[in-house]
Design an enzyme around this catalytic site. Structure first.
Site, short mmCIF file in Angstrom:
data_model
loop_
_atom_site.label_atom_id
_atom_site.label_comp_id
_atom_site.label_asym_id
_atom_site.label_seq_id
_atom_site.Cartn_x
_atom_site.Cartn_y
_atom_site.Cartn_z
N THR A 12 12.53 -0.90 12.04
CA THR A 12 14.08 -0.56 12.03
C THR A 12 14.51 0.80 13.03
O THR A 12 15.74 0.69 13.44
CB THR A 12 14.55 -0.83 10.93
OG1 THR A 12 14.48 -2.21 10.20
CG2 THR A 12 16.85 -0.88 10.54
N ASP A 55 8.23 -5.04 14.51
CA ASP A 55 8.05 -5.14 13.69
C ASP A 55 7.13 -5.25 12.09
O ASP A 55 6.34 -6.14 12.67
CB ASP A 55 9.42 -6.78 13.61
CG ASP A 55 9.42 -6.74 12.08
OD1 ASP A 55 10.86 -6.77 12.35
OD2 ASP A 55 9.07 -6.58 11.29
N ASP A 88 9.33 -2.49 5.71
CA ASP A 88 8.12 -3.53 5.31
C ASP A 88 6.80 -3.55 4.87
O ASP A 88 6.14 -3.85 3.93
CB ASP A 88 8.24 -4.79 5.71
CG ASP A 88 9.88 -5.57 6.39
OD1 ASP A 88 10.61 -4.98 5.07
OD2 ASP A 88 9.94 -6.92 7.05
N ARG A 233 -3.13 -10.30 -8.50
CA ARG A 233 -2.00 -10.17 -9.48
C ARG A 233 -2.05 -10.63 -10.59
O ARG A 233 -1.31 -11.99 -11.10
CB ARG A 233 -0.72 -9.96 -8.08
CG ARG A 233 -1.39 -9.51 -6.91
CD ARG A 233 -0.62 -8.88 -6.09
NE ARG A 233 1.45 -8.65 -6.66
CZ ARG A 233 2.34 -9.42 -6.93
NH1 ARG A 233 2.80 -10.60 -6.58
NH2 ARG A 233 3.51 -8.88 -7.21
N GLN A 267 0.86 -7.38 -12.03
CA GLN A 267 2.69 -7.46 -11.37
C GLN A 267 3.46 -5.97 -11.49
O GLN A 267 4.49 -6.50 -10.92
CB GLN A 267 2.63 -8.51 -11.81
CG GLN A 267 2.02 -9.59 -11.24
CD GLN A 267 3.08 -11.19 -11.76
OE1 GLN A 267 3.76 -11.96 -11.55
NE2 GLN A 267 1.76 -11.72 -10.97
N1 ASP Z 1 11.28 -5.16 9.28
C1 ASP Z 1 10.83 -4.19 9.80
C2 ASP Z 1 10.09 -3.01 9.64
O1 ASP Z 1 9.60 -3.40 8.84
C3 ASP Z 1 12.53 -3.72 8.71
C4 ASP Z 1 12.80 -1.79 8.57
O2 ASP Z 1 12.12 -1.05 8.86
O3 ASP Z 1 12.65 -1.73 7.75
O4 ASP Z 1 9.63 -3.11 11.27
#
Ligand code: ASP
Length: 331
Positions: A12, A55, A88, A233, A267
């Site tokens: 992001t 991403d 992520d 898990r 978990q």
């Molecule tokens: N989908 C994005 C990623 O992991 C989420 C982020 O960066 O906050 O690349």
């Protein structure tokens, strides 16, 4: 002035607003970086390296190897490394690198943001400034710097989608906190000898989440011949169904017969799995399962992928899995 290599991998922080959402924007991030944060050059002498642009949900072990190789190739030329990365899978990449980069003497700091750099309320600026600043300090491990804290990479996990405090480190205190001053906690060194890159991972490991009504027949579809390890898990201290048609014990038995290692993590985010506590855990031990202790799933999985790539013997792998290799496990 310290020399820092800023490695771009996407996420992001490297995106721009697009309609109702966001999208990777290779042009925007570089110009925004220097237009909006010229003060970065007051903290360190920064070189940037666009390694890949994804991403982070599209990243896998080949990207971890690329990252580790990049750090190895630039290790002597820089005092520290900052990796811009999506949130992520940041905890997976940071965990993987913590096992791959042996005897690390320099900071390798992951950061990213919840909002794109170009967004007016973005957390990118603060995270990036903090990450670069901490990379000039004597940190000898892989960390995640986010929302005014530095966490050990292999203890971190993504906790929030909407909060600026995206990460937590449930079973290990933060390595540093950022206020008016930077409050550095105790520093750790892992390993002895010179730095070297051991980035190698295999994916013959499968993760299973225990849940009420999990049909064990689905697990019969797994080709155990293709697997060398399974991570379960489990609930709480390491529990899972052991009665009637939902019992997972026949599956554990099959794994044992097939020579597939079974490791159990919890978990629950806080505290440690303890297989001696309840009948399910004890039955798991009788079927040859091992405990992941208080490891995050991210650490347990990347550690297993790393150990499988470096070792042939099942017993060696199981022994090493239960030892702390890079501070990922409370021993
Ligand atoms: N989908 C994005 C990623 O992991 C989420 C982020 O960066 O906050 O690349």
């Amino acid at each position: 002035m310290k020399k820092i290599l800023l490695i771009q991998t996407g996420g992001t922080i490297a995106m721009s607003a697009k309609g109702a959402g966001v999208e990777l924007d290779p042009e925007a991030w570089a110009s925004v970086l220097y237009k909006e944060i010229p003060e970065l050059n007051e903290i360190a002498e920064i070189s940037t390296l666009p390694l890949f642009f994804e991403d982070s949900s599209d990243l896998n072990a080949s990207h971890w190897i690329e990252l580790a190789t990049c750090i190895e190739q630039n290790y002597t030329a820089y005092d520290g490394f900052v990796i811009l990365h999506g949130t992520d899978t940041m905890a997976y990449s940071a965990s993987a690198l913590s096992f791959a980069l042996k005897n690390l003497e320099k900071p390798v700091i992951f950061t990213g943001s919840q909002l794109p750099m170009s967004s007016i309320r973005s957390d990118a600026r603060r995270n990036l400034v903090n990450a670069i600043e901490i990379a000039t300090h004597p940190v000898h491990e892989v960390g995640i710097c986010f929302n005014d804290a530095l966490y050990r990479g292999n203890r971190s996990t993504k906790m929030s989608i909407g909060d600026f405090k995206a990460f937590g480190s449930p079973n290990f205190p933060s390595l540093a906190e950022f206020g008016i001053r930077i409050n550095m906690k105790e520093q750790h060194h892992y390993g002895k000898g010179g730095f070297h890159n051991q980035a190698q991972f295999t994916n013959d490991v499968f993760v299973i989440t225990a849940y009420p009504n999990l049909n064990p027949r689905f697990l019969d579809c797994l080709d155990l011949g293709m697997l060398r390890a399974v991570i379960i898990r489990a609930y709480g201290s390491g529990n899972f169904p052991i009665k009637g048609t939902f019992s997972l014990l026949p599956f554990l038995e099959k794994c044992q017969q097939a020579g597939v290692s079974v490791a159990i993590v919890s978990q629950a985010a806080f505290d440690s799995a303890d297989l001696s506590q309840y009948p399910a855990g004890r039955a798991a031990l009788e079927h040859g399962a091992i405990s992941g202790g208080d490891m995050t799933l991210e650490a347990a999985l990347t550690k297993m992928m790393f150990l499988l790539a470096h070792n042939e013997s099942k017993s060696d792998i199981e022994e090493l899995f239960q030892q702390s290799l890079a501070g990922e496990l409370t021993g």
